[in-house]
Design an enzyme around this catalytic site. Sequence first.
Site, PDB file in Angstrom:
ATOM      1  N   ALA A  69      31.585  44.818  31.715  1.00 46.98           N
ATOM      2  CA  ALA A  69      30.833  44.149  30.649  1.00 46.98           C
ATOM      3  C   ALA A  69      29.984  45.038  29.711  1.00 46.98           C
ATOM      4  O   ALA A  69      30.065  45.048  28.404  1.00 46.98           O
ATOM      5  CB  ALA A  69      29.966  43.076  31.193  1.00 46.98           C
ATOM      6  N   ARG A 113      40.160  48.445  39.337  1.00 50.65           N
ATOM      7  CA  ARG A 113      38.997  48.430  38.374  1.00 50.65           C
ATOM      8  C   ARG A 113      38.506  49.638  37.924  1.00 50.65           C
ATOM      9  O   ARG A 113      38.151  49.855  36.779  1.00 50.65           O
ATOM     10  CB  ARG A 113      37.750  47.859  39.368  1.00 50.65           C
ATOM     11  CG  ARG A 113      37.890  46.256  39.420  1.00 50.65           C
ATOM     12  CD  ARG A 113      37.015  45.624  40.416  1.00 50.65           C
ATOM     13  NE  ARG A 113      37.024  44.290  40.539  1.00 50.65           N
ATOM     14  CZ  ARG A 113      36.300  43.267  39.618  1.00 50.65           C
ATOM     15  NH1 ARG A 113      35.460  43.788  38.642  1.00 50.65           N
ATOM     16  NH2 ARG A 113      36.372  42.186  39.877  1.00 50.65           N
ATOM     17  N   TYR A 172      48.803  42.341  44.838  1.00 48.74           N
ATOM     18  CA  TYR A 172      49.297  42.627  43.694  1.00 48.74           C
ATOM     19  C   TYR A 172      49.237  44.418  43.470  1.00 48.74           C
ATOM     20  O   TYR A 172      48.415  44.982  43.898  1.00 48.74           O
ATOM     21  CB  TYR A 172      48.923  41.934  42.311  1.00 48.74           C
ATOM     22  CG  TYR A 172      47.459  42.105  42.222  1.00 48.74           C
ATOM     23  CD1 TYR A 172      46.802  43.255  41.736  1.00 48.74           C
ATOM     24  CD2 TYR A 172      46.537  41.028  42.508  1.00 48.74           C
ATOM     25  CE1 TYR A 172      45.522  43.280  41.111  1.00 48.74           C
ATOM     26  CE2 TYR A 172      45.339  41.218  42.189  1.00 48.74           C
ATOM     27  CZ  TYR A 172      44.804  42.292  41.596  1.00 48.74           C
ATOM     28  OH  TYR A 172      43.197  42.168  41.391  1.00 48.74           O
ATOM     29  N   ASP A 226      28.541  38.858  34.939  1.00 49.78           N
ATOM     30  CA  ASP A 226      28.109  38.508  36.084  1.00 49.78           C
ATOM     31  C   ASP A 226      26.518  38.347  36.082  1.00 49.78           C
ATOM     32  O   ASP A 226      26.063  37.614  36.904  1.00 49.78           O
ATOM     33  CB  ASP A 226      28.507  39.692  37.431  1.00 49.78           C
ATOM     34  CG  ASP A 226      29.837  39.422  37.781  1.00 49.78           C
ATOM     35  OD1 ASP A 226      30.498  38.490  37.256  1.00 49.78           O
ATOM     36  OD2 ASP A 226      30.232  40.212  38.655  1.00 49.78           O
TER      37      ASP A 226
END
Length: 389
Positions: free
Chosen positions: A16, A109, A213, A288
């Site tokens: 973010a 990530r 995945y 978040d």
Amino acid sequence: MKDDARRIAIAGAGIAGLTTALLLARYGFSVEIFEKAPALSEVGAGIQISPNAARVLSALDLDTALDATAVRPREVTMRSGRDNGVIARVPLGDRLAARQGAPYRVIHRADLQAVLLSAVRASDAITLHLGAPILESRTSGEHVALRTARVTTRAGVLIGADGVWSALRRQIGGPAASPTGQTAWRTLVPAEDGSAATQVDLWLARDAHVVCYPVSAGRLTNIVAVTADRSTDIDTEAATALPEAPFRGLCGELRTLLARAESWTRWPLCGVSPDAPWTKGRIALVGDAAHAMLPFVAQGGAMAIEDAAELAAALASEGAEPAALATYERRRKPRVDPVWREARRLAWVYHLPRPASLARDAALRALGPDRLMARMDPIYGWRASALPT
């Protein structure tokens, strides 16, 4: 010191914070990021970047860098945790990209953070301070004064991108994060036989589900097992094995997959209601810090990227003023609220026991691939009010 009206401070250098900084720099702002960690190392494992977020990252010219490590899966395959039978398939890949005009990616990530960080370091308009938690912030009529252990500065606006345990959320009178009753167990394993999978697999079981995945250009497989957990223990701790109870009676294929992991990281999932304030005066929250949500719609990261786009657009249009932050909050809450609540609803739907799960599976089969894909249009079809050119 540069004009405070064109200076923005950001607390936190996660997805973010970095995305917000890059967008603001494109709009001509001078940005300082203050990160408490001495080095950046993104926790967790994989993240899914749906088309709504992909459009924002594309506007930052990050497509080539993302595609170097991300995978574009062809579909989501939903399976029964009991017998591995296919419940439904949701098209991704070329079909979804053609429908939405943007791709669906899965990525580690750390790889996403590395792409964003590289772009931040290449920008003359952004200064990143590591090992620099904000110790004090005071708002006056025209600026926010900040103090870290080594830096004292001022900015027109302070943005809290400091995550689920946000200190700035507490400062503006927001609530503490609270346990959701779900715990994620995360791991990464080498791709089996060196082959790269091209889909997202999702197994549904009573009080648990498993998502699998590829990440890191297909070299690794990301596995996340989410279990219903009614404890209030929110400590993160390493574990060598999954808890046994939620995974009893699972099919052999799924048990074999779970057994490939050498260790797991326990990650209790805590949430923050989007109903609480996101802004106060010259302080605004994103990601978040504003609305931590469950991962059942795979939209936590995407909503943070959307926040960054709308906040940057509001500041570019109205200047670094409280009115711009109010515009951001007014635009974002009606968008985030239904996604946040849908994630809570799916926590119940995914973990249904029999016979309710049989009815769920029948309903998903009846919808078929095309209608399942179309049901995601309200989420994936989102477009920002404005993006930098």
